[in-house]
Design a protein around this motif. Structure first.
Motif, PDB file in Angstrom:
ATOM      1  N   PRO A 168       0.804  -1.231   0.000  1.00  0.00           N
ATOM      2  CA  PRO A 168       0.000   0.000   0.000  1.00  0.00           C
ATOM      3  C   PRO A 168       0.835   1.278   0.000  1.00  0.00           C
ATOM      4  CG  PRO A 168      -0.057  -1.032   2.159  1.00  0.00           C
ATOM      5  CD  PRO A 168       0.648  -1.999   1.236  1.00  0.00           C
ATOM      6  N   THR A 169       2.103   1.193   0.409  1.00  0.00           N
ATOM      7  CA  THR A 169       2.939   2.395   0.387  1.00  0.00           C
ATOM      8  C   THR A 169       3.245   2.826  -1.049  1.00  0.00           C
ATOM      9  OG1 THR A 169       4.948   1.063   0.552  1.00  0.00           O
ATOM     10  CG2 THR A 169       4.039   1.905   2.611  1.00  0.00           C
ATOM     11  N   ILE A 170       3.159   1.901  -1.994  1.00  0.00           N
ATOM     12  CA  ILE A 170       3.389   2.241  -3.400  1.00  0.00           C
ATOM     13  C   ILE A 170       2.102   2.743  -4.032  1.00  0.00           C
ATOM     14  CG2 ILE A 170       3.992   1.299  -5.671  1.00  0.00           C
ATOM     15  CD1 ILE A 170       5.928  -0.574  -4.161  1.00  0.00           C
ATOM     16  N   GLY A 171       0.994   2.079  -3.719  1.00  0.00           N
ATOM     17  CA  GLY A 171      -0.286   2.505  -4.264  1.00  0.00           C
ATOM     18  C   GLY A 171      -1.377   1.502  -3.980  1.00  0.00           C
ATOM     19  N   LYS A 172      -2.597   1.947  -4.119  1.00  0.00           N
ATOM     20  CA  LYS A 172      -3.748   1.097  -3.846  1.00  0.00           C
ATOM     21  C   LYS A 172      -3.802  -0.061  -4.851  1.00  0.00           C
ATOM     22  CE  LYS A 172      -8.633   1.250  -3.090  1.00  0.00           C
ATOM     23  NZ  LYS A 172      -9.727   1.945  -2.575  1.00  0.00           N
ATOM     24  N   GLY A 173      -3.894  -1.288  -4.328  1.00  0.00           N
ATOM     25  CA  GLY A 173      -3.984  -2.461  -5.179  1.00  0.00           C
ATOM     26  C   GLY A 173      -2.646  -3.028  -5.628  1.00  0.00           C
ATOM     27  N   VAL A 174      -1.543  -2.398  -5.218  1.00  0.00           N
ATOM     28  CA  VAL A 174      -0.219  -2.886  -5.624  1.00  0.00           C
ATOM     29  C   VAL A 174       0.182  -4.054  -4.725  1.00  0.00           C
ATOM     30  CG1 VAL A 174       2.223  -2.277  -5.880  1.00  0.00           C
ATOM     31  CG2 VAL A 174       0.449  -0.616  -6.492  1.00  0.00           C
ATOM     32  N   GLN A 175       0.739  -5.094  -5.358  1.00  0.00           N
ATOM     33  CA  GLN A 175       1.163  -6.283  -4.632  1.00  0.00           C
ATOM     34  C   GLN A 175       2.575  -6.673  -5.049  1.00  0.00           C
ATOM     35  OE1 GLN A 175      -2.051  -8.937  -5.758  1.00  0.00           O
ATOM     36  NE2 GLN A 175      -3.048  -8.573  -3.800  1.00  0.00           N
ATOM     37  N   ALA A 191      15.212   3.023  -3.102  1.00  0.00           N
ATOM     38  CA  ALA A 191      15.289   3.231  -4.550  1.00  0.00           C
ATOM     39  C   ALA A 191      14.306   2.309  -5.290  1.00  0.00           C
ATOM     40  CB  ALA A 191      16.712   2.987  -5.038  1.00  0.00           C
ATOM     41  N   ASP A 192      14.205   1.050  -4.857  1.00  0.00           N
ATOM     42  CA  ASP A 192      13.265   0.117  -5.487  1.00  0.00           C
ATOM     43  C   ASP A 192      11.818   0.543  -5.236  1.00  0.00           C
ATOM     44  OD1 ASP A 192      14.981  -1.797  -6.782  1.00  0.00           O
ATOM     45  OD2 ASP A 192      15.493  -2.582  -4.798  1.00  0.00           O
ATOM     46  N   LEU A 193      11.525   0.947  -4.013  1.00  0.00           N
ATOM     47  CA  LEU A 193      10.167   1.402  -3.684  1.00  0.00           C
ATOM     48  C   LEU A 193       9.806   2.673  -4.454  1.00  0.00           C
ATOM     49  CD1 LEU A 193      10.173   0.796   0.177  1.00  0.00           C
ATOM     50  CD2 LEU A 193       9.025  -0.579  -1.575  1.00  0.00           C
ATOM     51  N   ASP A 194      10.758   3.606  -4.533  1.00  0.00           N
ATOM     52  CA  ASP A 194      10.517   4.864  -5.247  1.00  0.00           C
ATOM     53  C   ASP A 194      10.285   4.632  -6.740  1.00  0.00           C
ATOM     54  OD1 ASP A 194      10.769   6.239  -2.871  1.00  0.00           O
ATOM     55  OD2 ASP A 194      12.779   7.015  -3.299  1.00  0.00           O
ATOM     56  N   LEU A 195      11.065   3.720  -7.332  1.00  0.00           N
ATOM     57  CA  LEU A 195      10.902   3.426  -8.754  1.00  0.00           C
ATOM     58  C   LEU A 195       9.527   2.818  -9.034  1.00  0.00           C
ATOM     59  CD1 LEU A 195      11.984   3.324 -11.612  1.00  0.00           C
ATOM     60  CD2 LEU A 195      13.089   1.155 -11.044  1.00  0.00           C
ATOM     61  N   ALA A 196       9.116   1.866  -8.201  1.00  0.00           N
ATOM     62  CA  ALA A 196       7.794   1.257  -8.369  1.00  0.00           C
ATOM     63  C   ALA A 196       6.692   2.304  -8.199  1.00  0.00           C
ATOM     64  CB  ALA A 196       7.609   0.109  -7.383  1.00  0.00           C
ATOM     65  N   ALA A 197       6.840   3.187  -7.222  1.00  0.00           N
ATOM     66  CA  ALA A 197       5.840   4.236  -6.985  1.00  0.00           C
ATOM     67  C   ALA A 197       5.762   5.209  -8.158  1.00  0.00           C
ATOM     68  CB  ALA A 197       6.156   4.977  -5.689  1.00  0.00           C
ATOM     69  N   LYS A 198       6.920   5.551  -8.725  1.00  0.00           N
ATOM     70  CA  LYS A 198       6.923   6.448  -9.878  1.00  0.00           C
ATOM     71  C   LYS A 198       6.223   5.792 -11.069  1.00  0.00           C
ATOM     72  CE  LYS A 198       9.816   8.940 -13.172  1.00  0.00           C
ATOM     73  NZ  LYS A 198       8.726   8.876 -14.104  1.00  0.00           N
ATOM     74  N   ARG A 199       6.519   4.527 -11.315  1.00  0.00           N
ATOM     75  CA  ARG A 199       5.887   3.826 -12.432  1.00  0.00           C
ATOM     76  C   ARG A 199       4.381   3.682 -12.209  1.00  0.00           C
ATOM     77  NH1 ARG A 199      10.576  -0.719 -13.650  1.00  0.00           N
ATOM     78  NH2 ARG A 199      12.026   0.741 -14.628  1.00  0.00           N
ATOM     79  N   TYR A 200       3.975   3.495 -10.961  1.00  0.00           N
ATOM     80  CA  TYR A 200       2.540   3.419 -10.646  1.00  0.00           C
ATOM     81  C   TYR A 200       1.879   4.774 -10.907  1.00  0.00           C
ATOM     82  CZ  TYR A 200      -1.768   2.519  -8.078  1.00  0.00           C
ATOM     83  OH  TYR A 200      -3.087   2.372  -7.727  1.00  0.00           O
ATOM     84  N   GLY A 201       2.520   5.838 -10.474  1.00  0.00           N
ATOM     85  CA  GLY A 201       1.989   7.180 -10.710  1.00  0.00           C
ATOM     86  C   GLY A 201       1.871   7.488 -12.191  1.00  0.00           C
ATOM     87  N   ASP A 202       2.893   7.112 -12.972  1.00  0.00           N
ATOM     88  CA  ASP A 202       2.852   7.312 -14.423  1.00  0.00           C
ATOM     89  C   ASP A 202       1.711   6.510 -15.051  1.00  0.00           C
ATOM     90  OD1 ASP A 202       5.064   8.936 -14.143  1.00  0.00           O
ATOM     91  OD2 ASP A 202       6.494   7.446 -14.899  1.00  0.00           O
ATOM     92  N   LEU A 203       1.509   5.296 -14.569  1.00  0.00           N
ATOM     93  CA  LEU A 203       0.423   4.449 -15.074  1.00  0.00           C
ATOM     94  C   LEU A 203      -0.933   5.102 -14.802  1.00  0.00           C
ATOM     95  CD1 LEU A 203      -0.772   1.771 -16.169  1.00  0.00           C
ATOM     96  CD2 LEU A 203      -0.548   0.866 -13.841  1.00  0.00           C
ATOM     97  N   LEU A 204      -1.127   5.611 -13.598  1.00  0.00           N
ATOM     98  CA  LEU A 204      -2.392   6.265 -13.264  1.00  0.00           C
ATOM     99  C   LEU A 204      -2.658   7.460 -14.175  1.00  0.00           C
ATOM    100  CD1 LEU A 204      -2.423   6.195  -9.366  1.00  0.00           C
ATOM    101  CD2 LEU A 204      -3.715   4.748 -10.934  1.00  0.00           C
ATOM    102  N   LYS A 205      -1.608   8.236 -14.462  1.00  0.00           N
ATOM    103  CA  LYS A 205      -1.767   9.392 -15.354  1.00  0.00           C
ATOM    104  C   LYS A 205      -2.180   8.922 -16.754  1.00  0.00           C
ATOM    105  CE  LYS A 205       1.640  12.220 -13.002  1.00  0.00           C
ATOM    106  NZ  LYS A 205       3.044  12.622 -13.029  1.00  0.00           N
ATOM    107  N   GLU A 206      -1.563   7.866 -17.248  1.00  0.00           N
ATOM    108  CA  GLU A 206      -1.911   7.350 -18.583  1.00  0.00           C
ATOM    109  C   GLU A 206      -3.346   6.853 -18.632  1.00  0.00           C
ATOM    110  OE1 GLU A 206       0.783   4.341 -20.042  1.00  0.00           O
ATOM    111  OE2 GLU A 206       2.521   5.537 -19.417  1.00  0.00           O
ATOM    112  N   LEU A 207      -3.767   6.141 -17.594  1.00  0.00           N
ATOM    113  CA  LEU A 207      -5.115   5.555 -17.592  1.00  0.00           C
ATOM    114  C   LEU A 207      -6.209   6.594 -17.403  1.00  0.00           C
ATOM    115  CD1 LEU A 207      -4.478   2.297 -15.537  1.00  0.00           C
ATOM    116  CD2 LEU A 207      -4.723   2.522 -18.017  1.00  0.00           C
ATOM    117  N   ASN A 208      -5.879   7.740 -16.834  1.00  0.00           N
ATOM    118  CA  ASN A 208      -6.880   8.782 -16.578  1.00  0.00           C
ATOM    119  C   ASN A 208      -6.987   9.802 -17.702  1.00  0.00           C
ATOM    120  OD1 ASN A 208      -7.817   7.795 -14.137  1.00  0.00           O
ATOM    121  ND2 ASN A 208      -6.146   8.739 -13.010  1.00  0.00           N
ATOM    122  N   ARG A 209      -6.302   9.555 -18.809  1.00  0.00           N
ATOM    123  CA  ARG A 209      -6.381  10.501 -19.939  1.00  0.00           C
ATOM    124  C   ARG A 209      -7.701  10.410 -20.624  1.00  0.00           C
ATOM    125  NH1 ARG A 209      -0.403  10.379 -22.628  1.00  0.00           N
ATOM    126  NH2 ARG A 209       0.591  11.160 -20.786  1.00  0.00           N
TER     127      ARG A 209
END
Length: 109
Positions: free
Chosen positions: A45-52, A91-109
């Motif tokens: 959950p620290t990376i994002g909702k639904g992330v496993q 660094a691993d957690l931050d990278l996953a969180a950034k990719r999750y954030g980018d994914l959310l932006k793409e899906l909300n277009r």
């Protein structure tokens, strides 16, 4: 069955895993594609909702695959890495969180 979509370098990173770990990750992701739970996983959950996170071990070490399967279009693999210490690196957690954030932006277009 939902397709897998690898974010950033996740697929290339997965390809660096040992043969045993790669096969196990493939088997676990296949289970997720079929709507089942992986054998060894935990919520992130620290990376994002639904992330496993799928957890895999072999004789060469511990491997992790961070993904999100809650979207209808695909299972998005955010990050694949080999753990070097007990605690997952920032660094691993931050990278996953950034990719999750980018994914959310793409899906909300």
């Amino acid at each position: 069955m939902k397709p897998l979509r690898f974010r950033g370098s996740a697929l290339d990173d997965l390809r660096t895993f040992s043969t045993v770990a790669r096969r196990e990750v493939g088997y676990q992701l296949d289970k997720v594609q079929k709507g089942l739970e992986p054998t060894d996983w935990k919520p992130m959950p620290t990376i994002g909702k639904g992330v496993q996170e799928i957890r895999v071990r072999d004789e060469t070490g511990a491997f992790r695959v961070i993904y999100v399967a809650k979207f209808s279009d695909a299972i998005h693999v955010l990050h694949c890495f080999q753990k070097k210490t007990q605690r997952t690196s920032k660094a691993d957690l931050d990278l996953a969180a950034k990719r999750y954030g980018d994914l959310l932006k793409e899906l909300n277009r």
